[in-house]
Design a protein around this motif. Sequence first.
Motif, PDB file in Angstrom:
ATOM      1  N   ASN A   3       0.759  -1.150  -0.605  1.00  9.77           N
ATOM      2  CA  ASN A   3      -0.008   0.258   0.182  1.00  9.77           C
ATOM      3  C   ASN A   3       1.144   1.690   0.299  1.00  9.77           C
ATOM      4  N   SER A   4       1.922   1.331  -0.704  1.00  4.78           N
ATOM      5  CA  SER A   4       2.745   2.429  -1.050  1.00  4.78           C
ATOM      6  C   SER A   4       2.230   3.125  -1.904  1.00  4.78           C
ATOM      7  N   SER A   5       2.382   4.201  -2.020  1.00  2.00           N
ATOM      8  CA  SER A   5       2.262   5.687  -3.113  1.00  2.00           C
ATOM      9  C   SER A   5       3.486   5.795  -4.173  1.00  2.00           C
ATOM     10  N   PRO A   6       3.284   5.863  -5.411  1.00  2.00           N
ATOM     11  CA  PRO A   6       2.804   3.885  -5.688  1.00  2.00           C
ATOM     12  C   PRO A   6       2.546   3.023  -5.341  1.00  2.00           C
ATOM     13  N   PRO A   7       1.375   2.787  -5.657  1.00  2.14           N
ATOM     14  CA  PRO A   7       1.271   0.835  -5.034  1.00  2.14           C
ATOM     15  C   PRO A   7       2.343   0.257  -6.039  1.00  2.14           C
ATOM     16  N   PHE A   9       3.806  -3.972  -6.935  1.00  5.00           N
ATOM     17  CA  PHE A   9       3.575  -5.379  -6.837  1.00  5.00           C
ATOM     18  C   PHE A   9       4.443  -6.316  -6.950  1.00  5.00           C
ATOM     19  N   THR A  10       5.052  -5.719  -6.292  1.00  2.51           N
ATOM     20  CA  THR A  10       6.601  -6.632  -6.920  1.00  2.51           C
ATOM     21  C   THR A  10       7.063  -7.487  -5.421  1.00  2.51           C
ATOM     22  N   LEU A  23       0.697  -5.056   3.538  1.00  3.40           N
ATOM     23  CA  LEU A  23       1.204  -5.999   2.458  1.00  3.40           C
ATOM     24  C   LEU A  23       0.044  -6.783   1.906  1.00  3.40           C
ATOM     25  N   ILE A  24      -0.713  -7.088   1.434  1.00  6.66           N
ATOM     26  CA  ILE A  24      -1.156  -7.898   0.748  1.00  6.66           C
ATOM     27  C   ILE A  24      -1.249  -9.256   0.173  1.00  6.66           C
ATOM     28  N   VAL A  25      -0.854 -10.288   0.261  1.00  4.76           N
ATOM     29  CA  VAL A  25      -0.557 -11.145  -0.782  1.00  4.76           C
ATOM     30  C   VAL A  25      -1.736 -12.534  -0.636  1.00  4.76           C
ATOM     31  N   LYS A  26      -2.103 -12.607  -2.359  1.00  2.00           N
ATOM     32  CA  LYS A  26      -3.370 -12.643  -2.692  1.00  2.00           C
ATOM     33  C   LYS A  26      -2.562 -14.119  -3.153  1.00  2.00           C
TER      34      LYS A  26
END
Length: 159
Positions: A3-7, A9-10, A23-26
Amino acid sequence: LWNSSPPQFTFNATNLLAGDYKLIVKDIYGCSDSTEATINEPEEVIPTIVEPLLTMKGMNVKLNVDVDPEGPEYYYQWEPDDIFKEFATNSNPVITLNEATDIKVTVTNQAGCIGKDSITMQVIQPLSEILPNAITPNGDGLNDVFKANDYFELLDLKI
């Protein structure tokens, strides 16, 4: 997803500022989990090259650097390379100079934080080359006056 700015995805998030993050992991099946972490701003590394700032031509001089904050192990890199050679990573290297030289040090802590400082080390001639060993006060402009140059204050003279 960070949830950083900008998000981001790594797997690894980079260039994060100090603050709270989630941190959200799916996974591929749609299952998710999350964790939260606080990132603290590391202390700034501030090196200061301290005396001596003056040396005599051809004489060994030990350099000293104070690092703030004190404590953890630091790694040093002195420049110029041709002066420091195998002593470039010493915390207090001993060098020999023959002319005024710009000295630089880069100090890195275990977290990878970097601080830098630089000075110009002045070099004076050996005393045997700047103090006369004779005086001939005959008005010819050579050795008419017995004195030290501007680097020294003559406190006492006995003949």
